[in-house]
Design an enzyme around this catalytic site. Sequence first.
Site, PDB file in Angstrom:
ATOM      1  N   CYS A   1     -12.001  -3.485  12.728  1.00  0.00           N
ATOM      2  CA  CYS A   1     -10.940  -4.328  13.298  1.00  0.00           C
ATOM      3  C   CYS A   1     -11.148  -4.522  14.804  1.00  0.00           C
ATOM      4  CB  CYS A   1      -9.562  -3.738  13.001  1.00  0.00           C
ATOM      5  SG  CYS A   1      -9.122  -3.918  11.249  1.00  0.00           S
TER       6      CYS A   1
ATOM      7  N   GLU B   1      -4.655  -5.838  11.109  1.00  0.00           N
ATOM      8  CA  GLU B   1      -5.269  -6.598  12.202  1.00  0.00           C
ATOM      9  C   GLU B   1      -6.107  -7.754  11.649  1.00  0.00           C
ATOM     10  OE1 GLU B   1      -5.914  -2.171  13.394  1.00  0.00           O
ATOM     11  OE2 GLU B   1      -5.573  -3.308  11.571  1.00  0.00           O
TER      12      GLU B   1
ATOM     13  N   CYS C   1      -9.430   0.498  13.645  1.00  0.00           N
ATOM     14  CA  CYS C   1     -10.711   1.081  13.254  1.00  0.00           C
ATOM     15  C   CYS C   1     -11.818   0.266  13.939  1.00  0.00           C
ATOM     16  CB  CYS C   1     -10.869   1.041  11.737  1.00  0.00           C
ATOM     17  SG  CYS C   1     -11.114  -0.631  11.073  1.00  0.00           S
TER      18      CYS C   1
ATOM     19  N   CYS D   1       0.831  -1.193   0.000  1.00  0.00           N
ATOM     20  CA  CYS D   1       0.000   0.000   0.000  1.00  0.00           C
ATOM     21  C   CYS D   1       0.872   1.252   0.000  1.00  0.00           C
ATOM     22  CB  CYS D   1      -0.935  -0.002   1.208  1.00  0.00           C
ATOM     23  SG  CYS D   1      -2.105  -1.383   1.167  1.00  0.00           S
TER      24      CYS D   1
ATOM     25  N   HIS E   1      -7.099  -4.794   6.435  1.00  0.00           N
ATOM     26  CA  HIS E   1      -6.250  -4.122   7.415  1.00  0.00           C
ATOM     27  C   HIS E   1      -5.294  -5.138   8.030  1.00  0.00           C
ATOM     28  CE1 HIS E   1      -9.089  -0.457   8.141  1.00  0.00           C
ATOM     29  NE2 HIS E   1      -8.746  -0.613   6.877  1.00  0.00           N
TER      30      HIS E   1
ATOM     31  N   TYR F   1      -5.198   6.914  14.963  1.00  0.00           N
ATOM     32  CA  TYR F   1      -6.048   7.114  13.792  1.00  0.00           C
ATOM     33  C   TYR F   1      -6.966   8.293  14.068  1.00  0.00           C
ATOM     34  CZ  TYR F   1      -9.221   5.795   9.970  1.00  0.00           C
ATOM     35  OH  TYR F   1      -9.991   5.778   8.836  1.00  0.00           O
TER      36      TYR F   1
END
Length: 143
Positions: free
Chosen positions: A102, A73, A99, A27, A71, A120
Amino acid sequence: METENKQDILDHRYMRMASIWAENSYCQRRKVGALIVKGNMIISDGYNGTPSGFENVCEDDNGVTKPYVLHAEANAITKIARSNNSSEGATMYVTASPCIECAKLIIQAGIKRVVYAEKYRLEDGLDLLRKAKIELVYLNPNE
């Protein structure tokens, strides 16, 4: 006091390892790494990226993250599901705070402690983990 210091030292070491693991991500916008540790053993790892068998491109032509990107996690937790390990009572080390999606997976996986670095912009994942009485430890990535 000594066990607290030892745990702090281990937390920093595992977080450094999670940061290194994040480097495996393809990413562009953000690289996140996660480790799941139980009994001082790493039982799973993950980084953000596309599902197995998909091309390793996380963003579309406009730089927007593709909706199917997992993600870190989620990758670490789903890896546990394919192994003989159990994450019940484990600690997750993740380079960015989870998030809400997750956080739900963390709760369901029986993880009891989450050590995270970068905060975050949304706190709803952390709020949900607090509500589930999961121990949260923030490690400043710049320390």
